[in-house]
Scaffold this active site. Structure first.
Site, PDB file in Angstrom:
ATOM      1  N   CYS A 119     -14.917 -46.027  -3.265  1.00  0.00           N
ATOM      2  CA  CYS A 119     -15.786 -46.749  -4.206  1.00  0.00           C
ATOM      3  C   CYS A 119     -16.755 -47.665  -3.480  1.00  0.00           C
ATOM      4  CB  CYS A 119     -14.954 -47.534  -5.195  1.00  0.00           C
ATOM      5  SG  CYS A 119     -13.815 -48.675  -4.414  1.00  0.00           S
ATOM      6  N   GLY A 150     -11.953 -46.456 -12.053  1.00  0.00           N
ATOM      7  CA  GLY A 150     -12.446 -45.097 -12.276  1.00  0.00           C
ATOM      8  C   GLY A 150     -13.942 -45.078 -12.507  1.00  0.00           C
ATOM      9  N   SER A 151     -14.380 -44.051 -13.197  1.00  0.00           N
ATOM     10  CA  SER A 151     -15.821 -43.838 -13.361  1.00  0.00           C
ATOM     11  C   SER A 151     -16.381 -44.697 -14.501  1.00  0.00           C
ATOM     12  CB  SER A 151     -16.078 -42.360 -13.649  1.00  0.00           C
ATOM     13  OG  SER A 151     -15.372 -41.983 -14.815  1.00  0.00           O
ATOM     14  N   GLY A 193     -14.797 -45.683 -18.077  1.00  0.00           N
ATOM     15  CA  GLY A 193     -14.678 -47.130 -18.309  1.00  0.00           C
ATOM     16  C   GLY A 193     -15.132 -47.487 -19.710  1.00  0.00           C
ATOM     17  N   GLU A 230     -12.768 -51.805 -12.658  1.00  0.00           N
ATOM     18  CA  GLU A 230     -13.190 -51.535 -11.276  1.00  0.00           C
ATOM     19  C   GLU A 230     -13.840 -50.164 -11.283  1.00  0.00           C
ATOM     20  OE1 GLU A 230     -13.146 -53.564  -8.873  1.00  0.00           O
ATOM     21  OE2 GLU A 230     -11.692 -55.078  -9.438  1.00  0.00           O
TER      22      GLU A 230
HETATM   23  P1  NAD Z   1     -12.109 -41.010 -13.702  1.00  0.00           P
HETATM   24  O1  NAD Z   1     -12.807 -42.028 -14.522  1.00  0.00           O
HETATM   25  O2  NAD Z   1     -12.394 -39.587 -13.961  1.00  0.00           O
HETATM   26  O3  NAD Z   1     -10.512 -41.166 -13.862  1.00  0.00           O
HETATM   27  C1  NAD Z   1      -9.832 -42.361 -13.586  1.00  0.00           C
HETATM   28  C2  NAD Z   1      -8.529 -42.363 -14.376  1.00  0.00           C
HETATM   29  O4  NAD Z   1      -8.817 -42.452 -15.774  1.00  0.00           O
HETATM   30  C3  NAD Z   1      -7.674 -41.118 -14.206  1.00  0.00           C
HETATM   31  O5  NAD Z   1      -6.321 -41.475 -14.155  1.00  0.00           O
HETATM   32  C4  NAD Z   1      -7.976 -40.338 -15.474  1.00  0.00           C
HETATM   33  O6  NAD Z   1      -6.957 -39.423 -15.840  1.00  0.00           O
HETATM   34  C5  NAD Z   1      -8.107 -41.437 -16.474  1.00  0.00           C
HETATM   35  N1  NAD Z   1      -8.883 -41.124 -17.680  1.00  0.00           N
HETATM   36  C6  NAD Z   1      -9.855 -40.201 -17.821  1.00  0.00           C
HETATM   37  N2  NAD Z   1     -10.344 -40.229 -19.094  1.00  0.00           N
HETATM   38  C7  NAD Z   1      -9.684 -41.215 -19.734  1.00  0.00           C
HETATM   39  C8  NAD Z   1      -9.725 -41.734 -21.068  1.00  0.00           C
HETATM   40  N3  NAD Z   1     -10.582 -41.262 -21.976  1.00  0.00           N
HETATM   41  N4  NAD Z   1      -8.894 -42.744 -21.391  1.00  0.00           N
HETATM   42  C9  NAD Z   1      -8.046 -43.255 -20.467  1.00  0.00           C
HETATM   43  N5  NAD Z   1      -7.932 -42.787 -19.210  1.00  0.00           N
HETATM   44  C10 NAD Z   1      -8.751 -41.788 -18.840  1.00  0.00           C
HETATM   45  O7  NAD Z   1     -12.401 -41.392 -12.188  1.00  0.00           O
HETATM   46  P2  NAD Z   1     -12.050 -40.491 -10.918  1.00  0.00           P
HETATM   47  O8  NAD Z   1     -12.967 -39.337 -10.869  1.00  0.00           O
HETATM   48  O9  NAD Z   1     -10.579 -40.269 -10.882  1.00  0.00           O
HETATM   49  O10 NAD Z   1     -12.392 -41.537  -9.732  1.00  0.00           O
HETATM   50  C11 NAD Z   1     -13.679 -41.676  -9.196  1.00  0.00           C
HETATM   51  C12 NAD Z   1     -14.333 -42.945  -9.714  1.00  0.00           C
HETATM   52  O11 NAD Z   1     -13.486 -44.077  -9.502  1.00  0.00           O
HETATM   53  C13 NAD Z   1     -15.599 -43.245  -8.935  1.00  0.00           C
HETATM   54  O12 NAD Z   1     -16.619 -43.639  -9.822  1.00  0.00           O
HETATM   55  C14 NAD Z   1     -15.209 -44.406  -8.040  1.00  0.00           C
HETATM   56  O13 NAD Z   1     -16.260 -45.214  -7.632  1.00  0.00           O
HETATM   57  C15 NAD Z   1     -14.242 -45.141  -8.918  1.00  0.00           C
HETATM   58  N6  NAD Z   1     -13.382 -46.031  -8.122  1.00  0.00           N
HETATM   59  C16 NAD Z   1     -13.598 -47.384  -8.216  1.00  0.00           C
HETATM   60  C17 NAD Z   1     -12.831 -48.254  -7.440  1.00  0.00           C
HETATM   61  C18 NAD Z   1     -13.067 -49.747  -7.502  1.00  0.00           C
HETATM   62  O14 NAD Z   1     -12.212 -50.498  -7.053  1.00  0.00           O
HETATM   63  N7  NAD Z   1     -14.181 -50.211  -8.038  1.00  0.00           N
HETATM   64  C19 NAD Z   1     -11.847 -47.749  -6.596  1.00  0.00           C
HETATM   65  C20 NAD Z   1     -11.657 -46.374  -6.530  1.00  0.00           C
HETATM   66  C21 NAD Z   1     -12.434 -45.510  -7.297  1.00  0.00           C
END
Ligand code: NAD
Length: 545
Positions: A297, A241-242, A246, A263
């Site tokens: 990503c 995720g973001s 993270g 990731e």
């Molecule tokens: P996000 O961080 O908003 O959400 C990711 C997940 O985390 C979701 O399931 C969300 O509900 C959960 N989440 C949100 N807040 C949380 C918290 N406080 N505690 C625990 N879980 C929580 O990311 P997004 O907008 O869904 O995805 C986009 C991001 O993901 C981009 O930055 C992208 O680069 C990254 N990404 C990385 C990879 C990789 O392999 N490096 C792959 C795909 C996407």
């Protein structure tokens, strides 16, 4: 704008839909789900409360006992059923992906189903080899044998984003599952509508092979549900995720010292040298920027093009980008790209593009959001972007190609590395040695020479990032063993034993041990011989103070 959101349920919602089957619990909140390409409401999904998350982890812990004791052949049977199901029901699964994400059918098939099938096949062929006990040298302890055993950790949580609804769920769970763990996946609320379909695949594969469906569970919810999972006592977390979230995961896991694989986002460079095959570089750049409408990503977010090829490159990508067809994927016709999945992401893309244009960047193609009710942003090319603009530094995660002109390899490498992120990277050149030199200098988790994105499909390669792109690795041997306790075992080589005499300390012990130490570690034979025959009577040194 229609978007998936958490709302209070009008009445009690059975938790059946949260966990896959009835538990008697009820959820009080639901996620309203919409199709991002049409804005049409799909329905609602119960959001797991923190209490339901804890209950799911408890059930997973019980189910994991039988799974951890299973033979590799039994685990392969489960993955085999998964693969069979996917191949038989590929159209239905693609339909679920297209409906929740707004992406095209082709991107669903090639970007989601294909990598998952690749990963399953890799697991079927390689997992046992990398998970069975490994015999290693015991060094100078010649009377002992050493081995590493790869034990499962227990329950692993995978918290994943919305960009690849199927791939993020199935691609994440395979390694921890194959390593003998129970797995709980928390998909993004943006694509929660697909979870029921995905649960059916998992439940069927597990029950057909005689295992509890609690072995792999999908819990839906927002960040609140994810945060509850982080604190639930699981043994390891995979977070995709973001960067911002993270950090929250690491803060949440600090109390229990739960290890995390991170990731995160990227701002990947793609370098086009003046001797590159133009056609190859242009095609790869279109793919790098516009596959999955840039919601990738490892998207090529920054293109560094040598001055010698710049004009021809820009002309070719501009012509081809302008010809890309965008539309609602499940309407008649063929489309190159579909919709943006998340309204928040659409807003980020437009903000960054408008900020760049206001500061002097030029949009050669696209440059403003598309018409609704769906969430559309057209493939966009920006030139005259300067490194100080927000769009040059922050992740766009959308269909925007930024082209920078560079004078030489050194400038390309310097600008490519001038980023907070370090996920993947690409370089295009016909000169192999030059490609290797540039690849070696790029600060990233991986470099693909003369191609885009294929590092992720070559399953023997580890996948992950450095800097703000995260830590830990997915895929390959390291990605599999990441979900194990690599336990060190030292045992007797011979039937007789050598008593490890340490106490009581004798008057000559220091002198004897010093003699043995020098014999053992001397780097030259002549020194060894000298130590061997040196008089051993010289005493231990004395301290005067
Ligand atoms: P996000 O961080 O908003 O959400 C990711 C997940 O985390 C979701 O399931 C969300 O509900 C959960 N989440 C949100 N807040 C949380 C918290 N406080 N505690 C625990 N879980 C929580 O990311 P997004 O907008 O869904 O995805 C986009 C991001 O993901 C981009 O930055 C992208 O680069 C990254 N990404 C990385 C990879 C990789 O392999 N490096 C792959 C795909 C996407």
């Amino acid at each position: 704008m229609a978007m998936n959101r958490l709302v209070d349920a009008p009445g009690p919602v059975p938790a059946a839909a949260v966990t896959g089957y009835a538990t008697g619990a009820v959820s009080s909140r639901i996620i309203e789900c919409f199709n991002p390409a049409t804005g049409v409401r799909l329905g609602s999904v119960p959001a797991a409360t923190p209490e339901e998350v804890v209950a799911a982890v408890q059930r997973a812990r019980i189910a994991q006992r039988a799974w951890a004791a299973s033979r590799f052949a039994e685990r392969r049977a489960v993955l085999g059923h998964l693969l069979d199901h996917i191949l038989v029901h590929v159209d239905e699964i693609c339909a679920a992906i297209v409906e929740v994400s707004g992406k095209t059918w082709e991107h669903a098939l090639l970007g989601e189903i294909m990598p998952v099938c690749t990963k399953i096949r890799w697991m079927l062929r390689n997992a046992e080899r990398y998970l069975k006990p490994e015999h290693v040298s015991s060094g100078w302890l010649l009377h002992k044998k050493a081995r590493i055993e790869y034990h499962p950790l227990g329950v692993v949580a995978c918290i994943v984003p919305w960009n690849y609804p199927f791939q993020n769920v199935f691609g994440s769970l395979l390694a921890p599952l194959m390593a003998g763990n129970a797995v709980i996946v928390k998909p993004s609320e943006m694509v929660a509508w697909a979870s029921a379909r995905f649960r059916r695949i998992l439940d069927e594969a597990l029950t057909r092979a005689g295992f509890s469906p609690d072995t792999v569970q999908i819990v839906d919810g927002t960040g609140e549900t994810g945060a509850a999972l982080v604190k639930s006592g699981v043994q390891k977390i995979l977070f995709i995720g973001s960067v911002g979230n993270g950090r929250r995961i690491v803060e949440g896991s600090a109390q229990t010292l739960t290890p995390v694989v991170m990731e995160l986002g990227g701002k990947d460079p793609l370098i086009v040298c003046d001797d590159a095959d133009l056609d190859q570089a242009v095609h790869a750049s279109l793919g790098g920027c516009f596959i999955n409408l840039g919601q990738n990503c490892i998207a090529a977010e920054r293109l560094f093009v040598h001055a010698g090829i710049y004009e021809r490159f820009v002309e070719a990508v501009q012509r081809r980008t302008a010809a890309l067809r965008q539309g609602v994927p499940h309407r008649p016709g063929v489309f190159d790209v579909g919709a943006i999945t998340s309204p928040a992401q659409l807003q980020i893309i437009d903000t960054l593009v408008q900020d760049a244009i206001a500061r002097g960047a030029r949009a050669l193609v696209g440059g403003r959001r598309g018409e609704g009710p769906g969430l559309f942003y057209p493939p966009t090319i920006l030139v005259d972007v300067t490194p100080d603009m927000r769009i040059a530094r922050e992740e766009v995660f959308g269909p925007v190609m930024l082209i920078f002109k560079v004078a030489d390899d050194a400038e390309a490498i310097r600008l490519a590395n001038d980023s907070a992120f370090g996920l993947q990277s690409c370089v295009f050149t016909r000169d192999r040695a030059r490609g290797e030199r540039i690849a070696a200098a790029l600060q990233a988790g991986g470099t693909c020479i003369n191609d885009f994105g294929l590092c992720y499909l070559a399953q023997d390669l580890p996948f992950g990032g450095i800097k703000a792109s995260g830590y830990g690795r997915m895929n390959g041997r390291d990605g599999l063993r990441a979900y194990t306790n690599a336990k060190a075992v030292l045992t007797d080589r011979f039937a007789f034993s050598v008593p490890p005499k340490v106490f009581p300390v004798g008057p000559d012990d220091y002198v004897r041990a010093r003699w043995g130490l020098r014999l053992l570690f001397a780097r030259r034979w002549r020194d060894r011989l000298r130590y061997l025959f040196a008089p051993r009577s010289s005493a231990r040194p004395e301290l005067s103070s």
